[in-house]
Write a protein that holds these residues in place. Structure first.
Motif, PDB file in Angstrom:
ATOM      1  N   THR A  96     -64.269   1.542  88.194  1.00 29.99           N
ATOM      2  CA  THR A  96     -63.448   1.106  87.220  1.00 29.99           C
ATOM      3  C   THR A  96     -63.022   2.214  86.311  1.00 29.99           C
ATOM      4  O   THR A  96     -63.781   2.857  85.670  1.00 29.99           O
ATOM      5  N   VAL A  97     -61.380   2.434  86.236  1.00 27.27           N
ATOM      6  CA  VAL A  97     -60.791   3.366  85.316  1.00 27.27           C
ATOM      7  C   VAL A  97     -60.302   2.441  84.093  1.00 27.27           C
ATOM      8  O   VAL A  97     -59.228   1.814  84.220  1.00 27.27           O
ATOM      9  N   ALA A  98     -60.864   2.936  83.145  1.00 24.32           N
ATOM     10  CA  ALA A  98     -60.239   2.264  81.738  1.00 24.32           C
ATOM     11  C   ALA A  98     -58.799   2.334  81.680  1.00 24.32           C
ATOM     12  O   ALA A  98     -57.898   3.435  82.098  1.00 24.32           O
ATOM     13  N   GLY A  99     -58.186   1.498  80.683  1.00 24.06           N
ATOM     14  CA  GLY A  99     -56.668   1.536  80.349  1.00 24.06           C
ATOM     15  C   GLY A  99     -56.479   1.414  78.861  1.00 24.06           C
ATOM     16  O   GLY A  99     -57.243   0.730  78.391  1.00 24.06           O
ATOM     17  N   ILE A 100     -55.201   1.746  78.466  1.00 30.18           N
ATOM     18  CA  ILE A 100     -55.006   1.213  77.325  1.00 30.18           C
ATOM     19  C   ILE A 100     -54.645  -0.117  76.982  1.00 30.18           C
ATOM     20  O   ILE A 100     -53.881  -0.555  77.800  1.00 30.18           O
ATOM     21  N   SER A 101     -55.015  -1.155  75.947  1.00 27.59           N
ATOM     22  CA  SER A 101     -54.978  -2.311  76.003  1.00 27.59           C
ATOM     23  C   SER A 101     -53.823  -2.722  75.121  1.00 27.59           C
ATOM     24  O   SER A 101     -53.252  -1.534  74.329  1.00 27.59           O
ATOM     25  N   SER A 102     -52.975  -3.880  75.085  1.00 26.43           N
ATOM     26  CA  SER A 102     -51.605  -3.880  74.624  1.00 26.43           C
ATOM     27  C   SER A 102     -51.864  -3.954  73.274  1.00 26.43           C
ATOM     28  O   SER A 102     -51.050  -3.183  72.577  1.00 26.43           O
ATOM     29  N   PHE A 103     -52.818  -4.608  72.493  1.00 30.84           N
ATOM     30  CA  PHE A 103     -53.079  -4.472  70.980  1.00 30.84           C
ATOM     31  C   PHE A 103     -53.372  -3.231  70.477  1.00 30.84           C
ATOM     32  O   PHE A 103     -53.003  -2.712  69.285  1.00 30.84           O
ATOM     33  N   THR A 104     -54.080  -2.312  71.110  1.00 30.24           N
ATOM     34  CA  THR A 104     -54.309  -1.040  70.726  1.00 30.24           C
ATOM     35  C   THR A 104     -52.927  -0.224  71.023  1.00 30.24           C
ATOM     36  O   THR A 104     -52.572   0.595  69.853  1.00 30.24           O
ATOM     37  N   GLN A 105     -52.024  -0.263  71.648  1.00 30.80           N
ATOM     38  CA  GLN A 105     -50.684   0.118  71.876  1.00 30.80           C
ATOM     39  C   GLN A 105     -49.904  -0.243  70.865  1.00 30.80           C
ATOM     40  O   GLN A 105     -49.328   0.643  70.264  1.00 30.80           O
ATOM     41  N   ILE A 106     -49.882  -1.629  70.249  1.00 30.54           N
ATOM     42  CA  ILE A 106     -49.017  -1.907  69.206  1.00 30.54           C
ATOM     43  C   ILE A 106     -49.378  -1.410  67.986  1.00 30.54           C
ATOM     44  O   ILE A 106     -48.779  -0.911  67.204  1.00 30.54           O
ATOM     45  N   ALA A 107     -50.767  -1.217  67.716  1.00 31.79           N
ATOM     46  CA  ALA A 107     -50.954  -0.369  66.535  1.00 31.79           C
ATOM     47  C   ALA A 107     -50.591   1.098  66.585  1.00 31.79           C
ATOM     48  O   ALA A 107     -50.226   1.491  65.519  1.00 31.79           O
ATOM     49  N   ASN A 108     -50.921   1.672  67.997  1.00 28.88           N
ATOM     50  CA  ASN A 108     -50.604   3.233  67.772  1.00 28.88           C
ATOM     51  C   ASN A 108     -48.894   3.314  67.747  1.00 28.88           C
ATOM     52  O   ASN A 108     -48.329   4.152  66.877  1.00 28.88           O
ATOM     53  N   SER A 109     -48.120   2.141  68.387  1.00 28.21           N
ATOM     54  CA  SER A 109     -46.767   2.323  68.061  1.00 28.21           C
ATOM     55  C   SER A 109     -46.143   1.961  66.618  1.00 28.21           C
ATOM     56  O   SER A 109     -45.335   2.670  66.293  1.00 28.21           O
ATOM     57  N   LEU A 110     -47.013   1.173  66.045  1.00 26.10           N
ATOM     58  CA  LEU A 110     -46.549   0.985  64.565  1.00 26.10           C
ATOM     59  C   LEU A 110     -47.073   1.959  63.781  1.00 26.10           C
ATOM     60  O   LEU A 110     -46.844   2.182  62.671  1.00 26.10           O
TER      61      LEU A 110
END
Lengths: 234, 234
Positions: free
Chosen positions: A122-136
């Motif tokens: 299994t290959v990990a991915g960026i979760s949507s809420f982590t990306q929200i925090a990074n984008s903000l």
């Protein structure tokens, strides 16, 4: 030896796939992907399209989004059986899933059926809420802060306690429980500290920083997430 | 226009960097990285080394790990000032940080000093505990489950409540609070449901599935994490 790979595509931008995900996708013989609701390509498939070989066999399969567990289990059983047969025939097979495979993904149900039958990775991915925090660019947690992630459909008592106890609280699927969530946030005076994101990382993404204006009647997209940042000012 | 980029390197494997992280690293003029404790390369720098241009300017800077906030703030101020000056001179500058930049990263303190002075962008990364779950192939959350992430140094009452309320609980930095954590897990009969990972994704990684044998006196690495999986059998 042939293998089954589960790959987290990240939240929406093809560039947020990991290098590992890219490499695995480039070497598999067959790709399983959830069938989109309205024809066309699923978001997961769109994300990985730049990395696919031209002759890759793509199998779109239907994952029923219904409340009857039996219907869903029958679909997972059938898709898992097909994947197992493919791998046993010597094919390297991948399944793609939005965000991270270990966080609220249907992939978990496929994995538990395939594990033990053939080799899996299994290959990990960026979760949507982590990306929200990074984008903000607003940190989820610093120093000795803490955070919790829970569906907005959970008991009022649990959500209330989470809002009291944790520095940052991430509420998933808020669209189906909006009146309850607004009431709890109002009671703890947290409306101004809350960020609402609908369709994170999609073309239709909408971000609201501070939800004082949001009403109980608001029609939110099914994919709406709130991040309650108790310790941040914005 | 020149920009400051914060990039999450992921937990340890160079392949777990995002494609975006790779692209940004390939185009910047200057890379800031935390100075390792014992000479040589920092882990973050090792992770990204395969992606760096030969002539890239690398600035290793010391981030004091002390309890006096003044000492830390003075270091962050100085490094931030240097970064701002570099960007204002037209250089694209990156800073690399282990895991994800928005989750327990010193980068947050640099970011708050640089924001507003020059343009900034933050690139998400895979966090160490997400990678632990993916590597073990044990889902963090499914369906309507919930999870919490908190430092083991938090109040006993908070950790106890988190263990009662959430399906999955991730305890960071357990080495410095081991007796307290073992007591709480024993009280709730959760020792067998707990996975201990030291030095996740590093060469010295050690994984213990079920910690019934672990004693209060055990000397754990500073980078030790526990995942308490209340709903899983392994």
């Amino acid at each position: 030896m042939a293998k089954f790979y589960g790959i987290g595509t990240g939240p929406g931008d093809s560039d947020l796939l990991t290098v590992k995900g890219q490499k695995v996708l480039n070497q598999v013989d067959c790709l399983y992907t959830p069938e989109p609701k309205k024809g066309g390509k699923s978001l997961a498939l769109k994300i990985v399209t730049p990395y696919l070989k031209e002759d890759l066999e793509i199998k779109q399969r239907h994952f029923p989004m219904v409340n009857t567990l039996e219907t869903k289990q029958a679909a997972w059983d059938a898709i898992a059986a097909e994947i197992i047969a493919d791998v046993q025939q010597g094919k390297n097979v991948a399944f793609i899933t939005l965000g991270d495979p270990m966080i609220y993904s249907t992939y978990a149900y496929l994995l538990e059926r395939v594990q033990g039958e053939v080799e899996t990775e299994t290959v990990a991915g960026i979760s949507s809420f982590t990306q929200i925090a990074n984008s903000l660019q607003i940190p989820l947690v610093m120093d000795d802060e803490s955070y919790a992630v829970l569906p907005a459909t959970k008991d009022e008592a649990l959500i209330k306690a989470a809002l009291e106890m944790f520095s940052t609280v991430i509420l998933m699927k808020v669209s189906v429980a909006l009146p309850k969530i607004l009431k709890l946030l109002r009671e703890q005076d947290l409306l101004e500290q809350t960020i609402l994101v609908s369709d994170a990382s999609m073309e239709t993404e909408e971000i609201t920083v501070g939800i004082q204006e949001l009403t109980e009647e608001a029609k939110l997209s099914y994919f709406s997430t709130m991040i309650v940042y108790k310790n941040r000012d914005f």
